[in-house]
Design a protein around this motif. Structure first.
Motif, PDB file in Angstrom:
ATOM      1  N   GLY A  92       0.789  -1.228   0.000  1.00  0.00           N
ATOM      2  CA  GLY A  92       0.000   0.000   0.000  1.00  0.00           C
ATOM      3  C   GLY A  92       0.821   1.278   0.000  1.00  0.00           C
ATOM      4  O   GLY A  92       0.278   2.368   0.151  1.00  0.00           O
ATOM      5  N   LEU A  93       2.131   1.163  -0.146  1.00  0.00           N
ATOM      6  CA  LEU A  93       2.970   2.360  -0.216  1.00  0.00           C
ATOM      7  C   LEU A  93       3.381   2.571  -1.673  1.00  0.00           C
ATOM      8  O   LEU A  93       4.270   1.894  -2.177  1.00  0.00           O
ATOM      9  N   VAL A  94       2.696   3.509  -2.324  1.00  0.00           N
ATOM     10  CA  VAL A  94       2.891   3.711  -3.759  1.00  0.00           C
ATOM     11  C   VAL A  94       3.422   5.133  -4.007  1.00  0.00           C
ATOM     12  O   VAL A  94       2.817   6.105  -3.556  1.00  0.00           O
ATOM     13  N   PRO A  95       4.559   5.264  -4.677  1.00  0.00           N
ATOM     14  CA  PRO A  95       5.109   6.603  -4.924  1.00  0.00           C
ATOM     15  C   PRO A  95       4.255   7.402  -5.909  1.00  0.00           C
ATOM     16  O   PRO A  95       3.472   6.814  -6.661  1.00  0.00           O
ATOM     17  N   GLU A  96       4.438   8.716  -5.865  1.00  0.00           N
ATOM     18  CA  GLU A  96       3.640   9.588  -6.725  1.00  0.00           C
ATOM     19  C   GLU A  96       3.831   9.263  -8.202  1.00  0.00           C
ATOM     20  O   GLU A  96       2.874   9.247  -8.972  1.00  0.00           O
ATOM     21  N   ASP A  97       5.059   8.984  -8.594  1.00  0.00           N
ATOM     22  CA  ASP A  97       5.353   8.625  -9.995  1.00  0.00           C
ATOM     23  C   ASP A  97       4.542   7.416 -10.446  1.00  0.00           C
ATOM     24  O   ASP A  97       4.317   7.198 -11.621  1.00  0.00           O
ATOM     25  N   TRP A  98       4.179   6.593  -9.494  1.00  0.00           N
ATOM     26  CA  TRP A  98       3.450   5.362  -9.818  1.00  0.00           C
ATOM     27  C   TRP A  98       1.961   5.520  -9.543  1.00  0.00           C
ATOM     28  O   TRP A  98       1.219   4.543  -9.485  1.00  0.00           O
ATOM     29  N   GLY A  99       1.543   6.743  -9.322  1.00  0.00           N
ATOM     30  CA  GLY A  99       0.120   6.999  -9.124  1.00  0.00           C
ATOM     31  C   GLY A  99      -0.348   7.002  -7.682  1.00  0.00           C
ATOM     32  O   GLY A  99      -1.542   7.110  -7.414  1.00  0.00           O
ATOM     33  N   GLY A 100       0.589   6.886  -6.738  1.00  0.00           N
ATOM     34  CA  GLY A 100       0.206   6.873  -5.333  1.00  0.00           C
ATOM     35  C   GLY A 100       0.496   8.202  -4.661  1.00  0.00           C
ATOM     36  O   GLY A 100       0.663   9.216  -5.332  1.00  0.00           O
ATOM     37  N   ASP A 101       0.542   8.194  -3.312  1.00  0.00           N
ATOM     38  CA  ASP A 101       0.801   9.451  -2.614  1.00  0.00           C
ATOM     39  C   ASP A 101       1.839   9.314  -1.509  1.00  0.00           C
ATOM     40  O   ASP A 101       1.907  10.125  -0.583  1.00  0.00           O
ATOM     41  N   THR A 102       2.661   8.274  -1.587  1.00  0.00           N
ATOM     42  CA  THR A 102       3.709   8.111  -0.579  1.00  0.00           C
ATOM     43  C   THR A 102       5.001   8.752  -1.083  1.00  0.00           C
ATOM     44  O   THR A 102       5.373   8.594  -2.250  1.00  0.00           O
ATOM     45  N   ILE A 103       5.658   9.460  -0.169  1.00  0.00           N
ATOM     46  CA  ILE A 103       6.935  10.082  -0.530  1.00  0.00           C
ATOM     47  C   ILE A 103       8.061   9.051  -0.380  1.00  0.00           C
ATOM     48  O   ILE A 103       8.181   8.397   0.657  1.00  0.00           O
ATOM     49  N   PHE A 104       8.841   8.898  -1.420  1.00  0.00           N
ATOM     50  CA  PHE A 104      10.022   8.034  -1.407  1.00  0.00           C
ATOM     51  C   PHE A 104      11.258   8.907  -1.610  1.00  0.00           C
ATOM     52  O   PHE A 104      11.250   9.793  -2.471  1.00  0.00           O
ATOM     53  N   VAL A 105      12.306   8.647  -0.838  1.00  0.00           N
ATOM     54  CA  VAL A 105      13.578   9.338  -1.076  1.00  0.00           C
ATOM     55  C   VAL A 105      14.663   8.271  -1.095  1.00  0.00           C
ATOM     56  O   VAL A 105      14.701   7.404  -0.220  1.00  0.00           O
ATOM     57  N   GLU A 106      15.496   8.297  -2.113  1.00  0.00           N
ATOM     58  CA  GLU A 106      16.588   7.324  -2.205  1.00  0.00           C
ATOM     59  C   GLU A 106      17.827   7.942  -1.595  1.00  0.00           C
ATOM     60  O   GLU A 106      18.303   8.981  -2.056  1.00  0.00           O
TER      61      GLU A 106
END
Ligand code: GTP
Ligand code: MG
Length: 372
Positions: free
Chosen positions: A209-223
Motif C-alpha cells: 500500500g505504499l505507492v510513490p507519486e510517480d506510480w500513481g500513489g501518494d507516498t513520498i520516497f527518497v533514495e
C-alpha cells in the motif's frame, strides 16, 4: 454502558466532557471526547469519581477535579509546533546510521564539540524549522508506548535497504505506522551499494500500500545513502513538507503535558526521565505527575546538556526531581501546586499497587504455569 464516549459520560455525570477527557488522561488513557470507551475504562473512570458504574450514584468527588478544569486545552491559542519523527525499519537497514548522520550534519557552530547526551530524542533545525527525532523506539518501545495510548509520533520514516528489500520488520513497521495513523515517508537506503535495487524495493512496498507519486500513489520516497549522506537533505525537506501539510499545532499557554520517552535511575541524580512536551510550556520548578510518580522539576536540559528554564511543545527534555522512575509511554501533567501533584501522584501509585496485587493474587492457569 460500554460504548459511551467522554461526551456522553460527561452528560450523565453532569460534568464537562473536557474534564472527563482530562480524568482519562490522568488514568493514562488519551482519547478525544468522541471516542467510545470500553466497559473497563468506564468502570475505572466511574471508580475514580466514587461511583459504581451500574448505580451512577455520586458518592465522593475528588478535589482533583477542579484541577483538571484548569488544565483545559485552550483551542484558541494553538501555535505551530515541530513534527515528531520516528525512524523504523528492519535490522541493519541503517536506522542508526541515518540518525547519526542527521545529528552530526546539523550541529551548529556553537554546539560543535559539545557533549551530546543520549537522551533518546533530539531536535534538528533546517531553514529555521525544527524537527524532533525520537532516537529510542525500536519496535518494542514503540509498541510499549502505543499500548499506553501514547501515539506521540507524527511521521514515520521507514528505512529499507536497497540491497536487501522488504523484510519482516519492514512490514511490522508499516503495520505500526498504520495503527498509529502516522504518514510514512520511505527512505530507500544504501543506494551507494553495488547491489542496490531501489525499483525492486518500490515494487515490493507497492504490495503493502505504499505507492510513490510517480506510480500513481501518494507516498513520498527518497533514495538515500545514510552512510555517505546522499539525499539526506532532501529527506529532511520532505519531512518538513509533510509536516506543513499536517498543520501540527499545540497550545503553549497552559500547564505542560506530554509523554515519557525513556527513564532510568541515575546514581547521583536519582530518577531521570526524558519527556516530550506535547502541550503547554514546562518550567523548572513545575509540580508534576508522571505516570505513577510525582515531584517537582528540579533540573531540565536538552539533548546537548544545556539547561533550559522552559520547554514548549514538541521539545524533548531530560528532567530530574521525580520520586521514582516512570515508564516509557507514561503520560505526565503539570499541576499548579505541589501538594495536589503529590496527592494525585500518591493516589495513582496506590492504584497501580492495588492493580499489581490483584494481578499477583489471581491465580489463573496461565500464571500458574508461568510460576512453575
Ligand atoms: P539495528 O539497530 O541493528 O536494527 O540496525 P540499524 O538499522 O540501526 O542499522 P545500522 O545503522 O547499524 O547499519 C547497519 C550496517 O549498514 C552498518 O554496517 C552501516 O555502516 C551500514 N550502512 C548503513 N547505511 C548505509 C548506507 O547508506 N550505505 C552503506 N554502504 N552501508 C550502510
Ligand atoms: Mg540501530
Amino acid at each position: 454502558n460500554a460504548g459511551m464516549n467522554a461526551q456522553e459520560i460527561g452528560k450523565a455525570l453532569h460534568r464537562e466532557p473536557a474534564e472527563i477527557v482530562k480524568k482519562l488522561f490522568m488514568l493514562g488513557i488519551m482519547v478525544n471526547q468522541n471516542v467510545s470507551l470500553d466497559k473497563d475504562t468506564i468502570e475505572l473512570l466511574a471508580a475514580d469519581y466514587g461511583i459504581k458504574a451500574e448505580e451512577k450514584e455520586v458518592v465522593n468527588v475528588s478535589d482533583l477535579d477542579k484541577f483538571f478544569e484548569e488544565e483545559e486545552n485552550n483551542k484558541e491559542h494553538q501555535e505551530d509546533r515541530a513534527p515528531v519523527v520516528t525512524i523504523m525499519g528492519h535490522v541493519d537497514h541503517g536506522k542508526t546510521t541515518l540518525l547519526d548522520y542527521l545529528r552530526n550534519s546539523h550541529i551548529t557552530a556553537g554546539e560543535a564539540g559539545g557533549i551530546t547526551q543520549a537522551i533518546g530524542a533530539y531536535q534538528l533545525k533546517k531553514d529555521g524549522k525544527t524537527i524532533t527525532f525520537l532516537d529510542t523506539p525500536g519496535h518494542a518501545a514503540f509498541t510499549a508506548m502505543r499500548a499506553r495510548g501514547a501515539d506521540i509520533t507524527d511521521i514515520t520514516i521507514l528505512v529499507v535497504a536497497a540491497d536487501d528489500g522488504v523484510m519482516p520488520q519492514t512490514i511490522e513497521a508499516i503495520d505500526h505506522a498504520k495503527a498509529a495513523k502516522t504518514p510514512i515517508i520511505v527512505a530507500i537506503n544504501k543506494i551507494d551499494k553495488p547491489g542496490a535495487n531501489p525499483n525492486h524495493v518500490i515494487e515490493q512496498l507497492t504490495g503493502h500500500g505504499l505507492v510513490p507519486e510517480d506510480w500513481g500513489g501518494d507516498t513520498i520516497f527518497v533514495e538515500i545513502s545514510a552512510k555517505m549522506g546522499t539525499n539526506v537533505d532532501e529527506l529532511i525537506d520532505m519531512i518538513l513538507l509533510e509536516s506543513d501539510v499536517m498543520e501540527l499545532k499545540a497550545n503553549p499557554d497552559q500547564n505542560a503535558a506530554g509523554s515519557v520517552i525513556e527513564a532510568r535511575l541515575d546514581r547521583g541524580r536519582g530518577p531521570v526521565a526524558t519527556l516530550l512536551v506535547q502541550q503547554g510550556t514546562m518550567h523548572v520548578g513545575d509540580p508534576i505527575v508522571v505516570g505513577d510518580t510525582f515531584g517537582r522539576v528540579r533540573t531540565m536540559m536538552n539533548e546537548k546538556g544545556k539547561n533550559l528554564d522552559k520547554a514548549t511543545p514538541s521539545t524533548p527534555i531530560e528532567v530530574t526531581g521525580l520520586n521514582d522512575v516512570p515508564e516509557a509511554g507514561d503520560r505526565f501533567i503539570v499541576f499548579d501546586d505541589e501538594k495536589t501533584a503529590r496527592a494525585a501522584g500518591e493516589e495513582r501509585a496506590k492504584e497501580a499497587q492495588m492493580e499489581e496485587r490483584k494481578k499477583n493474587n489471581s491465580v489463573t492457569l496461565d500464571n500458574l504455569f508461568d510460576s512453575i
